[in-house]
Every structure is written in C-alpha cells, then in structure tokens.
Scaffold this active site. Structure first.
Site, PDB file in Angstrom:
ATOM      1  N   GLU A 105      50.717  93.226  34.114  1.00  0.00           N
ATOM      2  CA  GLU A 105      51.235  93.572  35.449  1.00  0.00           C
ATOM      3  C   GLU A 105      52.767  93.582  35.464  1.00  0.00           C
ATOM      4  O   GLU A 105      53.376  94.405  36.143  1.00  0.00           O
ATOM      5  CB  GLU A 105      50.669  92.581  36.476  1.00  0.00           C
ATOM      6  CG  GLU A 105      49.166  92.807  36.687  1.00  0.00           C
ATOM      7  CD  GLU A 105      48.523  91.753  37.567  1.00  0.00           C
ATOM      8  OE1 GLU A 105      48.505  90.574  37.138  1.00  0.00           O
ATOM      9  OE2 GLU A 105      48.066  92.084  38.664  1.00  0.00           O
ATOM     10  N   GLU A 125      41.373  89.476  34.410  1.00  0.00           N
ATOM     11  CA  GLU A 125      41.218  88.517  35.512  1.00  0.00           C
ATOM     12  C   GLU A 125      39.770  88.369  35.959  1.00  0.00           C
ATOM     13  O   GLU A 125      39.317  87.289  36.322  1.00  0.00           O
ATOM     14  CB  GLU A 125      42.075  88.955  36.713  1.00  0.00           C
ATOM     15  CG  GLU A 125      43.560  88.709  36.561  1.00  0.00           C
ATOM     16  CD  GLU A 125      44.304  89.817  35.831  1.00  0.00           C
ATOM     17  OE1 GLU A 125      43.649  90.654  35.167  1.00  0.00           O
ATOM     18  OE2 GLU A 125      45.542  89.846  35.908  1.00  0.00           O
TER      19      GLU A 125
HETATM   20  C1  3H9 Z   1      46.372  86.374  35.587  1.00  0.00           C
HETATM   21  O1  3H9 Z   1      47.225  86.770  34.851  1.00  0.00           O
HETATM   22  C2  3H9 Z   1      46.398  86.546  37.077  1.00  0.00           C
HETATM   23  C3  3H9 Z   1      47.349  87.593  37.570  1.00  0.00           C
HETATM   24  O2  3H9 Z   1      46.651  88.756  37.953  1.00  0.00           O
HETATM   25  C4  3H9 Z   1      48.214  87.108  38.705  1.00  0.00           C
HETATM   26  C5  3H9 Z   1      47.565  86.599  39.911  1.00  0.00           C
HETATM   27  C6  3H9 Z   1      48.510  86.195  41.002  1.00  0.00           C
HETATM   28  N1  3H9 Z   1      46.952  80.489  30.417  1.00  0.00           N
HETATM   29  O3  3H9 Z   1      42.121  81.844  23.034  1.00  0.00           O
HETATM   30  P1  3H9 Z   1      43.008  81.107  22.078  1.00  0.00           P
HETATM   31  C7  3H9 Z   1      45.717  79.071  25.635  1.00  0.00           C
HETATM   32  S1  3H9 Z   1      45.042  85.514  35.022  1.00  0.00           S
HETATM   33  C8  3H9 Z   1      46.962  79.258  29.827  1.00  0.00           C
HETATM   34  O4  3H9 Z   1      42.461  79.937  21.373  1.00  0.00           O
HETATM   35  P2  3H9 Z   1      43.206  83.533  20.545  1.00  0.00           P
HETATM   36  C9  3H9 Z   1      44.304  78.698  25.205  1.00  0.00           C
HETATM   37  O5  3H9 Z   1      43.708  77.839  26.145  1.00  0.00           O
HETATM   38  C10 3H9 Z   1      45.259  85.424  33.281  1.00  0.00           C
HETATM   39  N2  3H9 Z   1      46.579  79.041  28.556  1.00  0.00           N
HETATM   40  O6  3H9 Z   1      43.679  82.094  21.013  1.00  0.00           O
HETATM   41  C11 3H9 Z   1      44.554  78.044  23.865  1.00  0.00           C
HETATM   42  O7  3H9 Z   1      44.990  76.718  24.130  1.00  0.00           O
HETATM   43  P3  3H9 Z   1      44.571  75.482  23.167  1.00  0.00           P
HETATM   44  C12 3H9 Z   1      44.736  86.616  32.625  1.00  0.00           C
HETATM   45  C13 3H9 Z   1      46.196  80.096  27.849  1.00  0.00           C
HETATM   46  O8  3H9 Z   1      44.252  84.032  19.636  1.00  0.00           O
HETATM   47  C14 3H9 Z   1      45.753  78.832  23.311  1.00  0.00           C
HETATM   48  O9  3H9 Z   1      46.353  79.480  24.438  1.00  0.00           O
HETATM   49  N3  3H9 Z   1      44.789  86.455  31.191  1.00  0.00           N
HETATM   50  C15 3H9 Z   1      46.154  81.386  28.388  1.00  0.00           C
HETATM   51  O10 3H9 Z   1      41.790  83.499  20.097  1.00  0.00           O
HETATM   52  C16 3H9 Z   1      45.341  79.903  22.317  1.00  0.00           C
HETATM   53  O11 3H9 Z   1      44.309  80.692  22.922  1.00  0.00           O
HETATM   54  C17 3H9 Z   1      43.714  86.155  30.452  1.00  0.00           C
HETATM   55  O12 3H9 Z   1      42.608  86.063  30.929  1.00  0.00           O
HETATM   56  C18 3H9 Z   1      46.566  81.567  29.734  1.00  0.00           C
HETATM   57  N4  3H9 Z   1      46.601  82.787  30.341  1.00  0.00           N
HETATM   58  O13 3H9 Z   1      43.198  84.448  21.877  1.00  0.00           O
HETATM   59  C19 3H9 Z   1      43.944  85.984  28.978  1.00  0.00           C
HETATM   60  N5  3H9 Z   1      45.684  82.237  27.444  1.00  0.00           N
HETATM   61  O14 3H9 Z   1      45.212  75.802  21.863  1.00  0.00           O
HETATM   62  C20 3H9 Z   1      43.262  84.735  28.500  1.00  0.00           C
HETATM   63  C21 3H9 Z   1      45.462  81.482  26.338  1.00  0.00           C
HETATM   64  O15 3H9 Z   1      45.123  74.323  23.879  1.00  0.00           O
HETATM   65  N6  3H9 Z   1      43.506  84.487  27.104  1.00  0.00           N
HETATM   66  N7  3H9 Z   1      45.763  80.204  26.580  1.00  0.00           N
HETATM   67  O16 3H9 Z   1      43.060  75.503  23.104  1.00  0.00           O
HETATM   68  C22 3H9 Z   1      42.835  85.081  26.102  1.00  0.00           C
HETATM   69  O17 3H9 Z   1      42.046  85.983  26.300  1.00  0.00           O
HETATM   70  C23 3H9 Z   1      43.066  84.599  24.703  1.00  0.00           C
HETATM   71  O18 3H9 Z   1      43.516  83.272  24.790  1.00  0.00           O
HETATM   72  C24 3H9 Z   1      44.089  85.412  23.902  1.00  0.00           C
HETATM   73  C25 3H9 Z   1      44.397  84.692  22.561  1.00  0.00           C
HETATM   74  C26 3H9 Z   1      43.492  86.804  23.614  1.00  0.00           C
HETATM   75  C27 3H9 Z   1      45.374  85.558  24.656  1.00  0.00           C
END
Ligand code: 3H9
Length: 727
Positions: A105, A125
């Site tokens: 975004e 999201e």
């Molecule tokens: C949003 O953006 C809302 C907006 O529209 C605004 C509204 C107002 N936050 O998965 P991994 C952590 S909603 C906090 O193991 P990978 C994860 O917990 C957001 N932490 O690695 C982990 O921590 P730990 C929309 C996050 O390489 C570490 O990072 N975004 C976030 O297999 C490594 O992650 C999503 O839904 C986060 N946003 O995959 C994306 N993302 O080491 C969600 C990750 O302590 N994330 N962490 O266990 C993912 O899909 C995957 O984590 C990603 C990396 C593909 C990024």
C-alpha cells in the site's frame, strides 16, 4: 527504523529498516514521515526513492499492533500514504523481496514502482481476517482494474514481479540493482506532471459486467469459507472503490476495517499466523527442546509402501529435490505406484514456466522404484507407509534396522500405533520417529511428528527440518494412541453417532458442523473416507459391536457406551461413497453428492426401537457442544499429559489437517473464546446425563485451569507442571 540518505544526485533515498521483515510499526511509519518531510523541504532534492533494508521492501503493518484498536489508529498509515501521493516531487518505490499488505500500500501511494524480478507482491490482509485498509482496497482497483484487484484482495495471494508487470501493478522489473534502477527512473521523470500518476485522481476502469464479477466473487468466497467475514468485506470495499469517489471510498474502507478488526475472526486468524511460527519451538516433558537439537542433512530418502499415502510422500520428497527410493513388495503394486507418482510429477512439470528445465523423474538417481530391500542401504531416512498393522510394522522396522546404515533415521507414517512399540523392534530406538502425513500427502500441509520415549533430539530436529523442506507445517507431539489429531477426533465421531441414537439425523448433525465452518460434517466425512477403514481396525482389535445381541447393555462395552451403528452399516456393505451408500445415499458407487436416504432413516427408527431408546428433539446448540466440547476436552487431557507442547500446537494440527475453520482459530483458541468455566459447566452437565461416556468427563487439567481463575491461553502451560510426567 527508516534511514534518510541524501546522496550526491538530486534523488533522496528513504530506507525502511525493521528486521526481519521491515514490518511497519508506529515508529517506522513516523520515521518514514520524517524522511519524506526532510526530502520535501530540501530544495536540492528533486525526487525520492523509498526502499527497504536487507533485500526486502516490507511485510506490511506489524501484526502485533492489531491487538489494540488504539495502536492501529495511532499508526496513521493511510494518512501517510496520502502524504506520499501529494508530494510535489516524484516518489519511486524500489521493491525487493516482498511488498505485502501495508508494504504494498505504501508503494501504491508512490508515483512509480520498480520491482526486482524475484520480488513478490500481495495484499494478504484477508488471511489475517482484515482488508487492505491503508487505502489499498481503493487504490489497487484504480491501478489494475476490478477483476485482478478483486482476485488479489480476496485471495491474499502473493504474485511474482513478472505478473505484477503484466497487470500494470509495477512500471519496471529489473534483474540488477533495484534501488539503482529506481534512482534512474526517478531522475528521468523529474519535472513530468504527477497528476496522471496519482491513483486517488483516477476512477476504476469501467466494466460492463461489473455486477456479474462481484456476484461471482461473492459466490466463490461464500463457498470456499462459509461464515468467514473478511473476504466478503473485501468485496464490499472494492465495490466502494468502483461506486464512490475516492474520499468516500476511504471512509467505507475504514468503516469495514473497524468491524473486522474488532471481530473475533481477525483475532483468531492472527493467532493462527503466530501459532504456525511458534510450533517450531517444541519441547518434551523430559526437558529436551528445539534449542539443544541440530538436524542432520537428508541427501537421499526412501519410502516403503506405495499405496495412496506412500505415493503422496514420494511426490512430496521428489518435489523438494530429495532423491527417493520407492519400495514395494510386488511388481503389480510397484508398477501401479510408479504410474501414479510419475503422472502427478509429469503433470506438474508440464506446467512449469517456459525456459525452466523440468526435472527428469525417469532418472533413477532422482527417483528409483524397486522391490529390493537392499536398495535402502545408503539412504539417510526411510518413511514406512504400509498398512496399520503392528506386527507388520515391527517386522519391517526390524528389517530396516538391519539393512539401513547406522546413521539412518527410521520413520513410520502410522496414524495411531505406538512409536515406542515400533521402535522396540529395532536396535536404534533413538532414531525412530513417527511422521504422520495427511491424505493426500502431497497436498495437505500438516505433518504430525511423534517422538517416542527414546527418540533423540537430533531425530526430532531432523524430522522438523524435513517438514520445512517439504513445505509442510511440522508439529512435534508425544506418543499416545491416535497422537494428537486422531485422538481428539475419536470422541467427536463417537458423539456424532450417539446423537443419531438419541434422535438426531446425519443431515442435522452435518449441517450444524458445516455452519460452524467445517467444509464437511462428520457423516459426510465418514462416507467420503469410507466406513470400512475404521471397521477393519476395530475388527482387528476385536472391538466391533454389530454381533452383540439387541438391548441396552449391547450398547455398552466394559461399562462404557458403544454404538454399533457404524459396524452394522459396514456389515450391510454400506461403506459410504465407494459403495454408493453409507450414512447417505449416492447416485451410484463412487458418487459424490450425498442425498438423505429413506432406507437409513427407517433403519435408524427400527434400531432405536430394538434398543428401547427414547428419542427427543436435539437442538443445534447441543449438537455443536456434544461434538466439539469432548474433542476440546481431549485436547486439555493431551496438554495435561504433555503430549502437545502447547495449545498452539493442537490448533495448528487442527487448522492444517482436520479442516477446523481458520477464522475460529483452532479448538483450543475456541475453548478460550467460549470461556473455560462455561466449557467445564457444559461438560459436567453432559457427563451427568451420560455417565457411561468417559470423553464427556471434564479433564483434570481443564478443572485446574478453571480453579486457578481461567487464565489466558498463553499462560495455560505454566499450570501443566506436574501432570506432564505421565508419558
Ligand atoms: C497490513 O499490512 C494491514 C494494512 O492493510 C493496514 C491496515 C491499517 N508483522 O513467516 P516468517 C515475523 S496487515 C509482524 O517466519 P518467511 C514472523 O512472525 C499485514 N511480524 O518468514 C517471524 O517472526 P519470528 C499484512 C511479522 O520468510 C518473522 O517475521 N502482511 C510480520 O517464511 C519471519 O517470518 C502479511 O500478512 C508482520 N507483518 O516469510 C504478511 N510478517 O521469527 C505476513 C512476518 O519471531 N508475513 N513477521 O517467528 C508473511 O507472510 C511472511 O512472514 C513473509 C516471510 C512472507 C513476510
């Protein structure tokens, strides 16, 4: 948090920095704002590039902040995105690695977007129970049109840069240095009018069949996940983009987002996100844990048994580029297995992108089919996938322990049998472990990993690593009959049948469970997987009840209630879909569409009369509670005994292997939502009404948690203490 770099050229760089994924917390957004202000105020700066540290743009808003509505509001990301867009100097996003959610975004507020060829972009999201509420639901359709935006926003899928370029989501895709490319583009567009690049000034490209597109999308999401709010809300937000001016669309986006944010569904889905990452951290009741264990490499693996499960496991290994030896006991089964495996792998290879070299699955160095046990001599790991028969498994493991090299790990794909007993047949019990795949094994994400009393931490860590390599969610659990998943399923299936005896119908029970969010209720599931599966295992254990003479005591076994209904159906040849009749009837053997069966309803009435069962009307609430609460109760027993390391582990198993609706978070989170005192009270009520049903008697651990004041789920395990030593 965000580094402002003023280089020698006219382009300022703002670099997001919040490892590991550059999540957008309040402080990061504030730092970004500050950087942009400085760039705007500096007359020598003519353009701005926003990029991320460590080869990643951003994974979006920090998901932890959603636990508080105040924090989410305070973060002010949407307002900042408007500020980016209104900047009078061109702003270019340089997208490396990932641009997800709020990260993407931010780029939609920028005037131009350059992506690295390996970058992935998406608005996930919806998978967190939310919608893209930093203007994403309004900006994306204006940029890439209605159908593509609806698809991205309602599925949450991550798309590769090449596809983003085709959709017009990015302006350039580069193979080299993305930031350099963005600086070049920024320099090129200095002085050009920015109005055409401001998405808020555009309208969504009109579409003659827009109504039909919305109705189809709505029908699709309702079918895929009934009762799941976020996809429907996403559609409503995109509709607002189509029908309302930008500013009004933003208000609608915010209104819908607020409802979702405060719904239990968003909480459940975000819990599931973190739970899936928490399960890597396993512990055992005797003090070993992920911290002290290092996995061994698996360079070559073997699968023993090429039935449906074995085939799926071979496919999973081959896909992960692990050379596999597949072993069967006779040529006929070997040929059948080989045909099925190669067909799937070749189909997948034919879908690979042009220019990519498809792996040669006929190369025996990659995939070897054999009848010769000796071919297993050099493999690092064997997965046994033969029938559920202890004597057979023990014989196989005895042989494996003789033939395989001393360092090889021996895994069993058993779904219920004791790992300790299987391990006792070998001379290396510390290298024996359960790897319970779920059918179809090449599709289902769950891998239940079962350690025995003597399984070493290295063996556990190796199985966990294998799960990751196979792109599965591995959950480590202790050894008991049925392990975690199936053990909790037993009382669920049992109650469903008791409800029929007491007056309900398969249709009524299935409807309640499906309305709750499961794709299929217990009777449709039983027809689908085949009633004969459970029957043959009960027969093997001498547990069937069809031959017991009629009368109430016939429905008891050793003082506990037993329903012979499934056994009787099997004796009548009603195995479910495969025979065209089970709890339902089908148009033919192998038919897929269940229809209520008048024969079964008559039979049920006769059965109740024979057994002198007084029937009553059973309402939806009782059906739901009688099916789910004993399942959850078993979960508390499992936690108390230390079979699972925590409630998250159970929930991840249920979300990935048993179709528990994700927006309800898993059985243990659901228990915390219902409230433990209420759960206990209901179990007590039902167990008083059915004293001969042990699964309704509240677990000691549940009682304890209620007694200590119903602590939050995160704290449960600190009360498991002494009870965890029963293994
Ligand atoms: C949003 O953006 C809302 C907006 O529209 C605004 C509204 C107002 N936050 O998965 P991994 C952590 S909603 C906090 O193991 P990978 C994860 O917990 C957001 N932490 O690695 C982990 O921590 P730990 C929309 C996050 O390489 C570490 O990072 N975004 C976030 O297999 C490594 O992650 C999503 O839904 C986060 N946003 O995959 C994306 N993302 O080491 C969600 C990750 O302590 N994330 N962490 O266990 C993912 O899909 C995957 O984590 C990603 C990396 C593909 C990024």
């Amino acid at each position: 948090m965000a580094q402002y770099v003023r280089g020698p050229s006219a382009v300022a760089i703002i670099r997001l920095r919040n490892p590991p994924v550059n999540a957008l917390s309040f402080t990061v957004i504030e730092a970004l704002e500050d950087g942009l202000k400085r760039a705007t105020a500096d007359p020598s700066v003519k353009a701005v590039v926003i990029c991320g540290e460590n080869g990643k743009f951003s994974a979006g808003v920090d998901i932890h902040t959603f636990s508080s509505a105040e924090e989410t509001r305070r973060a002010g990301l949407p307002a900042f995105i408007s500020v980016i867009e209104s900047t009078e100097k061109p702003v270019v996003a340089a997208i490396e690695g990932i641009a997800l959610g709020g990260g993407l975004e931010v780029t939609l507020g920028c005037h131009y977007r350059v992506a690295h060829v390996q970058a992935r972009l998406g608005l996930p999201e919806v998978t967190l129970g939310l919608l893209p509420a930093a203007q994403g639901s309004q900006r994306l359709p204006r940029l890439i049109g209605l159908p593509a935006a609806l698809d991205m926003i309602t599925t949450g899928k991550h798309i590769p840069a090449a596809e983003a370029l085709k959709l017009g989501l990015v302006d350039e895709v580069v193979e080299g240095d993305t930031v350099e490319a963005a600086i070049r583009l920024a320099n090129k567009v200095i002085g050009q009018p920015l109005a055409p690049r401001r998405l808020s000034l555009r309208t969504v490209p009109s579409l003659p069949n827009a109504d039909a597109v919305f109705s189809q999308a709505l029908a699709r999401v309702k079918k895929q996940a009934p009762g799941y709010m976020a996809p429907e809300f996403c559609i409503r937000a995109v509709r607002a983009a189509m029908e309302l001016p930008f500013a009004e669309g933003l208000l609608k986006e915010r209104e819908l987002f607020t409802v979702l944010l405060t719904s239990g569904q968003a909480r459940a889905l975000q819990y599931a996100f973190f739970a899936e990452r928490a399960v890597d951290k396993w512990t055992t009741p005797w003090g070993t844990s992920w911290k002290s264990a290092s996995p061994q490499p698996i360079r070559r693996a073997a699968v023993l048994g090429l039935g449906t499960m074995g085939q799926g496991i071979v496919i999973s290994l081959a896909r992960a580029n692990i050379p596999v030896v597949a072993l069967e006991q006779d040529q006929e089964h070997l040929d059948k297995g080989r045909k099925a495996v190669v067909a799937v792998l070749e189909r997948e290879a034919s879908k690979m992108k042009k220019g990519t070299r498809a792996p040669d699955f006929h190369d025996p160095a990659r995939l070897q089919f054999t009848l010769d046990f000796k071919a297993l001599r050099d493999v690092d790991l064997v997965i046994e996938a033969v029938f559920e028969n202890m004597a057979l498994k023990k014989e196989i493991f005895r042989k494996l322990s003789e033939i395989c090299k001393p360092s090889a790990f021996l895994c069993s794909n058993t779904s219920a049998l004791s790992i300790d007993e299987i391990a006792s047949a070998t001379r290396r019990p510390e290298q024996v472990i359960g790897t319970h795949f779920f059918a179809p094994a090449h599709i289902m994400r769950l891998l239940e990993i079962i350690y025995g009393r003597q399984t070493s931490p290295t063996t556990i860590a190796t199985a966990v690593r294998l799960a990751k390599t196979l792109k599965k969610v591995g959950v480590v659990v202790g050894n008991c009959h049925g392990f975690v998943g199936n053990r909790m399923m037993f009382p669920y299936g049992e109650q469903a049948v008791f409800l029929l005896e007491e007056g309900s119908t398969p249709e009524a029970v299935d409807k309640v469970i499906e309305d709750f969010g499961f794709k299929v209720g217990p009777f449709r599931m039983s027809d689908l997987s085949g009633l004969d599966v459970g029957w043959s295992s009960r027969k093997e254990q001498g547990l069937t009840g069809a031959s017991v003479p009629p009368g109430t005591p016939a429905r008891q076994r050793g003082g506990r209630r037993y329903s012979p209904l499934p056994d009787i159906l099997c004796e009548k040849g009603r195995f479910g879909q495969k025979t065209g009749q089970g709890w339902y009837q089908y148009e033919k053997a192998g038919g897929r569409t269940p229809k209520p069966d008048p024969w079964f309803h008559n039979f049920l009435a006769e059965y109740r009369a024979t057994h002198h069962i007084k029937t009553r009307f059973i309402d939806q609430e009782e059906i739901l509670e009688r099916c789910l609460f004993p399942l959850i109760n078993e979960g508390f027993k499992i936690l108390g005994e230390g079979i699972a390391s925590g409630p998250e582990h159970i929930d991840v198993i249920y979300l990935n292997g048993y179709g528990w609706p994700r927006h309800v978070g898993g059985p243990m989170l659901y228990a915390s939502t219902v409230g433990l005192p209420r759960l206990l009270e209901k179990l007590q009520k039902y167990s008083e009404a059915h004293p001969d049903v042990p699964s309704l008697q509240p677990s000691a651990f549940l009682r304890k948690l209620v007694a200590v004041g119903n602590p939050p789920l995160k704290e449960w395990m600190s009360y498991a203490g002494q009870q965890r030593n029963k293994l």
